[in-house]
Design a protein around this motif. Structure first.
Motif: not given
Length: 243
Positions: A141-168
C-alpha cells in the motif's frame, strides 16, 4: 456490534498463534504482494493521474483573483494530493478491488471446506491464509500511495500546461513552495493504517462466511463497505492526532 468487534480481536490474535515457518510465510507474502500490488498498479495510476488533472483544472477555475500568483495552483494541488487524495482515495479504490477479492477468495475457500481441510492437516488456517495478506498489504500500500502521489502531481502538470491554465514553470514553482517533508511521512503513516484495516477487515468478513455463493457475494460487499467506513474514520483520527 461489540460481539463482532470481540470476534475480530480474537481473529487477529489467532494470526500469530501456532504460526507457519518463515520460509512458507515469506513465499506466501510475496505471492499475495503480487496479487495485491502488481495487479492494482493500473487502476491506481489511472485514478491518481485524473484526480491530479481534475484538481488542477478546478483550482484554476476558482482562482479568479488576479492578485494571486498562478503558482499557487501548484501549491494547492500538491497539498491536496499528498495529504489526502493520494493516500485516502487510493485506499478507498483498493478497498473496492483488493478488499472484495480477499473476502471473496476466503469466503469461497470457507464454503468449499478448504479451510477445514487445512485445520484437519494441523495447519493454522488464519496464519497460513490471512497473515500473508496483511503483511503484503502493509508493504504494498505505501508503494502504491507513492506512485499515486507522483502521478497525481504529474497529471496536474499535464492538465495545467496542456489546457493553458498555467505554465510549466508556474506549476513547478508552486509545488516547491514551502514544502514540508513531514506531509509525505504523514501520508505513508496513513497508508500503513489503511492497509491493515482493509486487509484485516476483508479477511475477517471472508473467513467467517457461511452458506453458499450468495453469502460470498454478501461477504464481499460487507467487506468493502466496512473497510471504506474504517478508512474514513481512521483518516479523521489520524489527521487530528498527527497534524
Amino acid at each position: 456490534m461489540l460481539q463482532n468487534f470481540g470476534k475480530y480481536l480474537l481473529f487477529m490474535k489467532s494470526l500469530v498463534f501456532r504460526g507457519e515457518s518463515f520460509k512458507i510465510l515469506f513465499k506466501r507474502t510475496i505471492d499475495e504482494a503480487i496479487l495485491i500490488g502488481i495487479n492494482s498498479i493500473f487502476i491506481v495510476a489511472l485514478v491518481s493521474t485524473f484526480i491530479g488533472a481534475v484538481s488542477t483544472v478546478q483550482v484554476s477555475y476558482n482562482m479568479v483573483n488576479a492578485l494571486i500568483p498562478r503558482s499557487t495552483i501548484g501549491f494547492i494541488v500538491r497539498e491536496m494530493v499528498i495529504l489526502e487524495l493520494a493516500p485516502t482515495i487510493t485506499s478507498i479504490v483498493l478497498a473496492g478491488k483488493v478488499g472484495s477479492s480477499i473476502a471473496g477468495g476466503l469466503g469461497t475457500m470457507q464454503i468449499t471446506e478448504q479451510v477445514d481441510a487445512l485445520e484437519v492437516m494441523g495447519i493454522n488456517s488464519t496464519s497460513y491464509l490471512v497473515l500473508p495478506k496483511i503483511i503484503a498489504a502493509l508493504f504494498v500500500f505505501p508503494m502504491l500511495v507513492i506512485i499515486a502521489m507522483f502521478l497525481g502531481l504529474l497529471g496536474g502538470y499535464l492538465a495545467g500546461t496542456v489546457t493553458g491554465q498555467l505554465t510549466a514553470q508556474e506549476y513547478i514553482s508552486g509545488i516547491r513552495i514551502d514544502f514540508i517533508p513531514y506531509n509525505v511521512v504523514f501520508a505513508l503513516i496513513k497508508s500503513f493504517i489503511f492497509a491493515f484495516l482493509i486487509s484485516s477487515i476483508s479477511s475477517f468478513r471472508g473467513y467467517f462466511t457461511s452458506g453458499g455463493a450468495l453469502e460470498v457475494g454478501a461477504a464481499s460487499t460487507s467487506a468493502v463497505t466496512h473497510s471504506v467506513i474504517a478508512v474514513l474514520i481512521a483518516d479523521f483520527i489520524s489527521a487530528q492526532l498527527l497534524l
